[in-house]
Design a protein around this motif. Structure first.
Motif, PDB file in Angstrom:
ATOM      1  N   PRO A 109      18.472  16.423   8.482  1.00 43.33           N
ATOM      2  CA  PRO A 109      17.982  16.582   9.985  1.00 43.33           C
ATOM      3  C   PRO A 109      17.552  17.987  10.348  1.00 43.33           C
ATOM      4  O   PRO A 109      18.217  19.074   9.829  1.00 43.33           O
ATOM      5  N   LYS A 110      16.490  18.393  11.138  1.00 42.67           N
ATOM      6  CA  LYS A 110      16.279  19.636  11.362  1.00 42.67           C
ATOM      7  C   LYS A 110      17.321  20.511  12.153  1.00 42.67           C
ATOM      8  O   LYS A 110      17.243  21.563  12.029  1.00 42.67           O
ATOM      9  N   GLU A 111      17.987  19.906  12.885  1.00 39.60           N
ATOM     10  CA  GLU A 111      19.198  20.469  13.677  1.00 39.60           C
ATOM     11  C   GLU A 111      20.255  21.194  12.822  1.00 39.60           C
ATOM     12  O   GLU A 111      20.852  22.426  13.189  1.00 39.60           O
ATOM     13  N   PHE A 112      20.168  20.808  11.438  1.00 40.13           N
ATOM     14  CA  PHE A 112      21.187  21.339  10.410  1.00 40.13           C
ATOM     15  C   PHE A 112      20.311  22.047   9.271  1.00 40.13           C
ATOM     16  O   PHE A 112      20.941  22.523   8.361  1.00 40.13           O
ATOM     17  N   SER A 113      19.114  22.273   9.489  1.00 43.69           N
ATOM     18  CA  SER A 113      18.269  23.011   8.602  1.00 43.69           C
ATOM     19  C   SER A 113      18.917  24.299   8.096  1.00 43.69           C
ATOM     20  O   SER A 113      18.427  25.093   6.914  1.00 43.69           O
ATOM     21  N   ALA A 114      19.382  24.862   9.032  1.00 46.43           N
ATOM     22  CA  ALA A 114      20.043  26.312   8.996  1.00 46.43           C
ATOM     23  C   ALA A 114      21.232  26.561   8.032  1.00 46.43           C
ATOM     24  O   ALA A 114      21.599  27.621   7.518  1.00 46.43           O
ATOM     25  N   ALA A 115      21.959  25.468   8.167  1.00 48.09           N
ATOM     26  CA  ALA A 115      22.908  25.159   7.184  1.00 48.09           C
ATOM     27  C   ALA A 115      22.624  25.454   5.739  1.00 48.09           C
ATOM     28  O   ALA A 115      22.019  24.741   5.077  1.00 48.09           O
ATOM     29  N   PRO A 116      23.591  26.344   4.891  1.00 46.92           N
ATOM     30  CA  PRO A 116      23.480  26.263   3.553  1.00 46.92           C
ATOM     31  C   PRO A 116      23.587  24.883   2.873  1.00 46.92           C
ATOM     32  O   PRO A 116      24.516  24.349   3.447  1.00 46.92           O
ATOM     33  N   CYS A 117      22.947  24.385   1.844  1.00 47.44           N
ATOM     34  CA  CYS A 117      23.024  23.471   1.268  1.00 47.44           C
ATOM     35  C   CYS A 117      23.052  23.716  -0.433  1.00 47.44           C
ATOM     36  O   CYS A 117      22.319  24.158  -0.799  1.00 47.44           O
ATOM     37  N   LEU A 118      24.224  22.955  -1.149  1.00 42.56           N
ATOM     38  CA  LEU A 118      24.265  23.211  -2.516  1.00 42.56           C
ATOM     39  C   LEU A 118      24.082  21.659  -3.064  1.00 42.56           C
ATOM     40  O   LEU A 118      24.575  20.845  -2.478  1.00 42.56           O
ATOM     41  N   SER A 119      23.611  21.909  -4.537  1.00 42.26           N
ATOM     42  CA  SER A 119      23.462  20.768  -5.134  1.00 42.26           C
ATOM     43  C   SER A 119      24.887  20.412  -5.643  1.00 42.26           C
ATOM     44  O   SER A 119      25.417  21.440  -6.165  1.00 42.26           O
ATOM     45  N   ARG A 149      29.387  22.557  17.415  1.00 44.67           N
ATOM     46  CA  ARG A 149      29.800  22.575  18.912  1.00 44.67           C
ATOM     47  C   ARG A 149      30.869  23.761  18.827  1.00 44.67           C
ATOM     48  O   ARG A 149      31.122  24.156  19.934  1.00 44.67           O
ATOM     49  N   ARG A 150      31.825  23.520  18.065  1.00 50.23           N
ATOM     50  CA  ARG A 150      33.139  24.336  18.034  1.00 50.23           C
ATOM     51  C   ARG A 150      32.882  25.690  17.474  1.00 50.23           C
ATOM     52  O   ARG A 150      33.439  26.720  17.556  1.00 50.23           O
ATOM     53  N   GLY A 151      31.603  26.120  17.205  1.00 47.76           N
ATOM     54  CA  GLY A 151      31.271  27.310  16.535  1.00 47.76           C
ATOM     55  C   GLY A 151      31.687  27.749  15.233  1.00 47.76           C
ATOM     56  O   GLY A 151      31.681  28.668  14.747  1.00 47.76           O
ATOM     57  N   THR A 152      32.035  26.428  14.382  1.00 47.86           N
ATOM     58  CA  THR A 152      32.477  26.920  13.104  1.00 47.86           C
ATOM     59  C   THR A 152      31.555  26.494  11.934  1.00 47.86           C
ATOM     60  O   THR A 152      30.917  25.723  11.909  1.00 47.86           O
ATOM     61  N   PRO A 153      31.244  27.450  11.356  1.00 50.83           N
ATOM     62  CA  PRO A 153      30.198  27.566  10.286  1.00 50.83           C
ATOM     63  C   PRO A 153      30.529  26.475   9.106  1.00 50.83           C
ATOM     64  O   PRO A 153      31.800  26.055   8.928  1.00 50.83           O
ATOM     65  N   PHE A 154      29.720  25.979   8.434  1.00 49.07           N
ATOM     66  CA  PHE A 154      29.970  25.011   7.444  1.00 49.07           C
ATOM     67  C   PHE A 154      28.794  25.141   6.402  1.00 49.07           C
ATOM     68  O   PHE A 154      27.541  25.455   6.833  1.00 49.07           O
ATOM     69  N   ILE A 155      28.959  24.483   5.216  1.00 51.90           N
ATOM     70  CA  ILE A 155      27.932  24.408   4.357  1.00 51.90           C
ATOM     71  C   ILE A 155      27.931  22.893   3.989  1.00 51.90           C
ATOM     72  O   ILE A 155      28.957  22.224   3.938  1.00 51.90           O
ATOM     73  N   PHE A 156      26.763  22.488   3.450  1.00 52.73           N
ATOM     74  CA  PHE A 156      26.666  21.158   3.054  1.00 52.73           C
ATOM     75  C   PHE A 156      26.578  20.888   1.418  1.00 52.73           C
ATOM     76  O   PHE A 156      25.937  22.096   0.670  1.00 52.73           O
ATOM     77  N   VAL A 157      27.401  20.072   0.899  1.00 50.36           N
ATOM     78  CA  VAL A 157      27.079  19.912  -0.522  1.00 50.36           C
ATOM     79  C   VAL A 157      26.359  18.413  -0.818  1.00 50.36           C
ATOM     80  O   VAL A 157      26.929  17.432  -0.062  1.00 50.36           O
ATOM     81  N   THR A 158      25.598  18.197  -1.790  1.00 53.08           N
ATOM     82  CA  THR A 158      25.007  16.914  -2.005  1.00 53.08           C
ATOM     83  C   THR A 158      24.612  16.673  -3.304  1.00 53.08           C
ATOM     84  O   THR A 158      24.147  17.547  -4.035  1.00 53.08           O
ATOM     85  N   GLY A 159      24.447  15.336  -3.817  1.00 48.89           N
ATOM     86  CA  GLY A 159      23.676  14.945  -4.926  1.00 48.89           C
ATOM     87  C   GLY A 159      22.290  14.602  -4.745  1.00 48.89           C
ATOM     88  O   GLY A 159      21.613  14.214  -5.406  1.00 48.89           O
ATOM     89  N   TYR A 160      21.997  14.732  -3.435  1.00 47.17           N
ATOM     90  CA  TYR A 160      20.687  14.177  -3.059  1.00 47.17           C
ATOM     91  C   TYR A 160      19.654  15.538  -2.745  1.00 47.17           C
ATOM     92  O   TYR A 160      20.272  16.648  -2.981  1.00 47.17           O
ATOM     93  N   ASP A 161      18.534  15.196  -2.114  1.00 46.13           N
ATOM     94  CA  ASP A 161      17.709  16.369  -1.797  1.00 46.13           C
ATOM     95  C   ASP A 161      18.120  16.909  -0.293  1.00 46.13           C
ATOM     96  O   ASP A 161      18.244  16.543   0.456  1.00 46.13           O
ATOM     97  N   CYS A 162      18.413  18.406  -0.531  1.00 48.21           N
ATOM     98  CA  CYS A 162      18.759  19.060   0.811  1.00 48.21           C
ATOM     99  C   CYS A 162      17.520  19.032   1.647  1.00 48.21           C
ATOM    100  O   CYS A 162      17.742  19.156   2.720  1.00 48.21           O
ATOM    101  N   ALA A 163      16.424  18.824   1.517  1.00 44.90           N
ATOM    102  CA  ALA A 163      15.403  18.967   2.456  1.00 44.90           C
ATOM    103  C   ALA A 163      15.323  17.622   3.234  1.00 44.90           C
ATOM    104  O   ALA A 163      14.533  17.851   4.128  1.00 44.90           O
TER     105      ALA A 163
END
Length: 134
Positions: A96-106, A79-93
């Motif tokens: 939620p669909k609303e965040f599917s465009a955000a980069p996701c790193l393992s 909502r603020r227009g601030t980009p972000f990336i996700f990091v996770t130990g789980y499956d990026c797939a």
């Protein structure tokens, strides 16, 4: 080694594992970035992001913080227009669909991958800001 795309920028790190957060902070600072945080839970992330004076260029978000999903913070960033990336130990797939465009790193996060993902979203934001100013 400083990275032109990250140098002088400020990144929020939201990560609940101390060693992982410390490693990411070190990676970003060695690339010339400033790090805000790390913050370790969703409540704290929401408080930080609700602060009107907060000026960050992007955020690194661990998806699962002590069993709580970081998605409310991601939605606030969006909502603020601030980009972000996700990091996770789980499956990026599983995001939620609303965040599917955000980069996701393992995790464990490789420094080159973290720097590349942040460089990409930072340069994309720069292009958007330049277009707005025309």
């Amino acid at each position: 080694m400083p990275n032109e795309a990250l140098s002088g920028r400020t990144y929020l790190v939201v990560e609940d594992e101390y060693l992982v957060a410390s490693d990411m902070q070190t990676m970003l600072e060695s690339a010339g970035a400033r790090v805000f945080g790390p913050v370790s839970d969703v409540r704290q992330a929401m408080e930080v992001l609700s602060e009107p004076s907060l000026e960050i260029d992007a955020a690194v978000l661990d998806i699962n913080l002590h069993g709580e999903m970081v998605y409310p913070a991601a939605a606030l960033l969006a909502r603020r227009g601030t980009p972000f990336i996700f990091v996770t130990g789980y499956d990026c797939a599983a995001m939620p669909k609303e965040f599917s465009a955000a980069p996701c790193l393992s995790k464990p996060t490789v420094e080159a991958d973290l720097i590349a993902a942040l460089s990409e979203i930072s340069s994309t934001r720069d292009l958007g800001l330049a277009a707005e100013q025309m």
